[in-house]
Structures are given as C-alpha cells and as structure tokens.
Design a protein around this motif. Sequence first.
Motif, PDB file in Angstrom:
ATOM      1  N   VAL A  18      15.493  15.966 150.638  1.00 48.74           N
ATOM      2  CA  VAL A  18      15.083  15.029 151.680  1.00 48.74           C
ATOM      3  C   VAL A  18      15.179  13.619 151.097  1.00 48.74           C
ATOM      4  N   GLY A  19      15.828  12.710 151.829  1.00 49.14           N
ATOM      5  CA  GLY A  19      15.983  11.344 151.360  1.00 49.14           C
ATOM      6  C   GLY A  19      15.130  10.377 152.167  1.00 49.14           C
ATOM      7  N   VAL A  20      14.434   9.468 151.457  1.00 49.24           N
ATOM      8  CA  VAL A  20      13.635   8.428 152.108  1.00 49.24           C
ATOM      9  C   VAL A  20      14.219   7.078 151.720  1.00 49.24           C
ATOM     10  N   VAL A  77       3.596   5.773 147.782  1.00 51.80           N
ATOM     11  CA  VAL A  77       4.153   7.074 147.385  1.00 51.80           C
ATOM     12  C   VAL A  77       3.083   7.919 146.699  1.00 51.80           C
ATOM     13  N   LEU A  78       2.335   7.309 145.794  1.00 55.33           N
ATOM     14  CA  LEU A  78       1.293   8.043 145.076  1.00 55.33           C
ATOM     15  C   LEU A  78       0.194   8.510 146.025  1.00 55.33           C
ATOM     16  N   ASP A  79      -0.218   7.637 146.951  1.00 49.26           N
ATOM     17  CA  ASP A  79      -1.259   8.030 147.911  1.00 49.26           C
ATOM     18  C   ASP A  79      -0.803   9.207 148.767  1.00 49.26           C
ATOM     19  N   ALA A  80       0.445   9.149 149.248  1.00 47.97           N
ATOM     20  CA  ALA A  80       0.962  10.229 150.088  1.00 47.97           C
ATOM     21  C   ALA A  80       1.138  11.514 149.291  1.00 47.97           C
ATOM     22  N   ALA A  81       1.596  11.391 148.052  1.00 42.42           N
ATOM     23  CA  ALA A  81       1.772  12.572 147.204  1.00 42.42           C
ATOM     24  C   ALA A  81       0.438  13.245 146.925  1.00 42.42           C
ATOM     25  N   ASP A  82      -0.593  12.424 146.700  1.00 43.16           N
ATOM     26  CA  ASP A  82      -1.923  12.980 146.440  1.00 43.16           C
ATOM     27  C   ASP A  82      -2.490  13.632 147.701  1.00 43.16           C
ATOM     28  N   ALA A  83      -2.310  12.978 148.840  1.00 42.64           N
ATOM     29  CA  ALA A  83      -2.861  13.504 150.095  1.00 42.64           C
ATOM     30  C   ALA A  83      -2.235  14.833 150.478  1.00 42.64           C
ATOM     31  N   THR A  84      -0.977  15.046 150.113  1.00 38.01           N
ATOM     32  CA  THR A  84      -0.278  16.277 150.486  1.00 38.01           C
ATOM     33  C   THR A  84      -0.160  17.258 149.324  1.00 38.01           C
ATOM     34  N   ALA A 125       2.314   4.717 153.502  1.00 36.24           N
ATOM     35  CA  ALA A 125       1.705   5.970 153.033  1.00 36.24           C
ATOM     36  C   ALA A 125       1.531   6.958 154.181  1.00 36.24           C
ATOM     37  N   ALA A 126       1.097   6.459 155.334  1.00 31.44           N
ATOM     38  CA  ALA A 126       0.918   7.338 156.499  1.00 31.44           C
ATOM     39  C   ALA A 126       2.245   7.902 156.961  1.00 31.44           C
ATOM     40  N   GLN A 127       3.313   7.095 156.918  1.00 30.60           N
ATOM     41  CA  GLN A 127       4.631   7.586 157.316  1.00 30.60           C
ATOM     42  C   GLN A 127       5.166   8.619 156.328  1.00 30.60           C
ATOM     43  N   LEU A 128       4.795   8.484 155.067  1.00 34.28           N
ATOM     44  CA  LEU A 128       5.324   9.380 154.034  1.00 34.28           C
ATOM     45  C   LEU A 128       4.659  10.757 154.039  1.00 34.28           C
ATOM     46  N   ARG A 129       3.417  10.828 154.487  1.00 31.76           N
ATOM     47  CA  ARG A 129       2.676  12.093 154.361  1.00 31.76           C
ATOM     48  C   ARG A 129       3.379  13.276 155.014  1.00 31.76           C
ATOM     49  N   ARG A 177      18.468  15.485 154.423  1.00 32.92           N
ATOM     50  CA  ARG A 177      17.723  15.125 155.627  1.00 32.92           C
ATOM     51  C   ARG A 177      17.094  13.757 155.396  1.00 32.92           C
ATOM     52  N   TRP A 178      17.533  12.778 156.177  1.00 35.58           N
ATOM     53  CA  TRP A 178      17.154  11.389 155.931  1.00 35.58           C
ATOM     54  C   TRP A 178      15.974  10.950 156.796  1.00 35.58           C
ATOM     55  N   HIS A 179      15.116  10.126 156.196  1.00 30.62           N
ATOM     56  CA  HIS A 179      14.011   9.499 156.912  1.00 30.62           C
ATOM     57  C   HIS A 179      14.050   8.009 156.617  1.00 30.62           C
ATOM     58  N   SER A 180      13.982   7.203 157.664  1.00 28.85           N
ATOM     59  CA  SER A 180      14.004   5.750 157.505  1.00 28.85           C
ATOM     60  C   SER A 180      12.572   5.227 157.420  1.00 28.85           C
ATOM     61  N   ILE A 181      12.170   4.807 156.209  1.00 29.18           N
ATOM     62  CA  ILE A 181      10.825   4.277 155.974  1.00 29.18           C
ATOM     63  C   ILE A 181      10.936   3.084 155.031  1.00 29.18           C
ATOM     64  N   ASP A 182      10.329   1.986 155.408  1.00 33.92           N
ATOM     65  CA  ASP A 182      10.263   0.810 154.544  1.00 33.92           C
ATOM     66  C   ASP A 182       8.987   0.909 153.717  1.00 33.92           C
ATOM     67  N   LEU A 183       9.120   1.091 152.411  1.00 32.87           N
ATOM     68  CA  LEU A 183       7.951   1.274 151.554  1.00 32.87           C
ATOM     69  C   LEU A 183       7.098   0.018 151.446  1.00 32.87           C
ATOM     70  N   ALA A 184       7.627  -1.119 151.893  1.00 35.76           N
ATOM     71  CA  ALA A 184       6.834  -2.349 151.895  1.00 35.76           C
ATOM     72  C   ALA A 184       5.922  -2.448 153.115  1.00 35.76           C
ATOM     73  N   ALA A 185       6.065  -1.534 154.068  1.00 32.40           N
ATOM     74  CA  ALA A 185       5.258  -1.584 155.292  1.00 32.40           C
ATOM     75  C   ALA A 185       3.805  -1.218 155.005  1.00 32.40           C
ATOM     76  N   ASP A 186       2.892  -1.776 155.779  1.00 29.14           N
ATOM     77  CA  ASP A 186       1.465  -1.517 155.581  1.00 29.14           C
ATOM     78  C   ASP A 186       1.119  -0.044 155.794  1.00 29.14           C
ATOM     79  N   ASP A 187       1.850   0.625 156.676  1.00 27.51           N
ATOM     80  CA  ASP A 187       1.546   2.029 156.978  1.00 27.51           C
ATOM     81  C   ASP A 187       2.506   2.993 156.283  1.00 27.51           C
TER      82      ASP A 187
END
Length: 357
Positions: free
Chosen positions: A29-31, A98-105, A58-62, A46-56
């Motif tokens: 999976v590519g982000v 990334v770390l927050d989402a990885a920990d949450a999941t 972590a929520a998009q990554l989960r 499988r691609w997902h378009s997410i800007d890691l600089a966005a405020d949300d």
Amino acid sequence: MRIVVTGASGNVGTALLRRLTRLGVHDVVGVVRRPPRPVGVYEHVRWHSIDLAADDAAAQLRPVFDGADAVVHLAWGFQPTRNVDYLHRVGVGGTTAVLDAADATSVGQLLHMSSVGTYAAGRYGQRIDESWPTSGIPSSPYSRHKSEAEAVLDEYESDRGEGGVPIARMRPGFIVQRAAASGLMRYALPGFLPTLAVPLLPVLPVDRALCIPLVHADDVAAAVLSAVERKATGAFNLAADPPLTRDGVAKVMHAKPIHIPSGLLGTLVDLSWRTRVQPIDRGWLDMAFTVPLLNCARARAELDWRPQWSSMAALSDVLTGVAQQAYAESPPLRRRSMLEQLRRDLTDGQLTTRHLP
C-alpha cells in the motif's frame, strides 16, 4: 505481509517497489500526496492520497495502517527551502502523524527512514556507529528536522517501552540512483540551467577536504526489506565503500578538481540562494562537509547487509542518468523540463517558495 509505504513514489520508495515487485509476495500500500500513474513498479500498489503536513493526517492514516504488518515511513520534503515551517510540518509533523497512527492501530513494525544528517558533526576521516549523538547540523534545516523526528521516536520508545510499536531506523548516507536523476536535478539546479551541462563540466571547484558517505538506492531498499522481514529494531547505518572524496567525484565526472575552500563555497551558495539564483540553501553544503562517515557493522551483522554498489559505481550510475535525462513515472521523479520549470516559476512562484514543488 501487508506493507504500507509512505513516500512510496520517491527515490528510495521507487527502489523499494522494484524489489517488492520482483518478489511479488507482499500486499503493498502506498501513501503519497500525488499518486503516480499505475504503470511499471507503481502498477501493483494500492495508492492513498494523503498530505502528511495536514492537521488531520494521523486520522487519515489510521484506516490505511489498520492490519499492516509493517509501515515503512519514507516521506520527506526537500523543497521549498524558503518555507522551513512547511518542511517541518512534512518531516517532523508527518513523522508524528505516522507514529500516532501506527500506535493507534498496533502495526507490527514501524521503519523510519532517518539519515546521516541526523548525526552531529564528526571528526574528519573517523567512522562512527549508531551511538553517535543525533543532534544534527545546526545550520541545516534538513538535518535539524531529521534530528527532531528521531527525538519524537525516542520519546515514544521511552514512554511506551516494550508495549509500543517496534521501531527500526535507517541512517543512510546520501542516496542516489539513475532513475532519480531528473528528480534530484529538479530540486538542485536552477530552472535556466540545462541538466546536460552537469556531466560536461570541465572542472570541479570544491574543497579538497570533501569526504561523504554515499549509498545506492537499491542497497538502501535491500536493507529496508531485510529489516522488515527480520522485524529488526534500533538504528542502522548504511553507506557504501569507499567514502566519496572530491577527487573521486572528479574522476567519475572526468573533470579537473580545483580547491575552493568550503567557507568560500558556503558564502557563494548562501548568496546565490538568497538572490534566488539557485534552489539549495547553505545548510546542504555545511552538512556535506561536516557529517561523519559511517560504520555499518551493525547492518552487516543483524541485517546481513552488503552493499552491491560501491560509492564510485553509485555516483557513476546517477551521473549517467543525468546525461541520459533519466526519470521515473512518478511526480517526484518525473522528467525535468527547463520550459516547465520556467513556466511554473512565472505562474506558481519559484521552486523554493511554492507549496507543490
């Protein structure tokens, strides 16, 4: 394994996808911010378009990370060099997300692409291991951000202990490959300078003290995959032999080396950046002359890692790519066009300031 890769269409990401495509046994999976066209190594992802600089972010990554055996975090920003706040949001903020989402999941493993730039200045000619201070080079925003991103990981590991996500950190030297030639030149050369001029330079005006760790992207990809397969943790230096010197660069370029003191070079780079003649800030030059050389014994012992490219061969590969205007079918590594760059400078603003380089 289900492997999620942030920054999967960049320099290291493309090399990693090449390796994963040959294996053909993993669910990848590519982000990325701008997904590439599904061709070549980018096709079976499988691609997902997410800007890691966005405020949300972590929520998009989960939901993307949910069920992942490993997350390989490669995403980083190199331009715009005049918008350091944005680069901080991408690098440090993105790593935090990334770390927050990885920990949450509860992902199985997080592999973070750090850099030799995370290290404090070294002693000339001395190779350091992974215990060297990771306080960075103060004059380089890139280095400061790499150091700060590792501090985020340090704090997490200290707080969570063995109950947290296992983390591996790759600390490679400067990474090159033929397929990234156009991308590297786009970020490093002014728009009015043709790429073909670089391999034709008759002289190389650089301080004779230059000595840097270099590594080919394919070898970095091999180390990443080995660390994922072995569920390795901790930090790993990655560099090819021999360390690359000024005379070594001149030999590959078939150019005559001329000694120009690094202090004078730094002043020229700084002035030309401030006057918007070229897009690289002085911090990159300071980093090249102060980062330590790398002892890679831990990667050899724990990852069974042996670089297949020498530093001279890796440099030759990327310079051949520059001469051939080599590129890859992804937004970061696309073909460099002088006309496109000049047009975007006029319509979107200069590379060093616009949001989407």
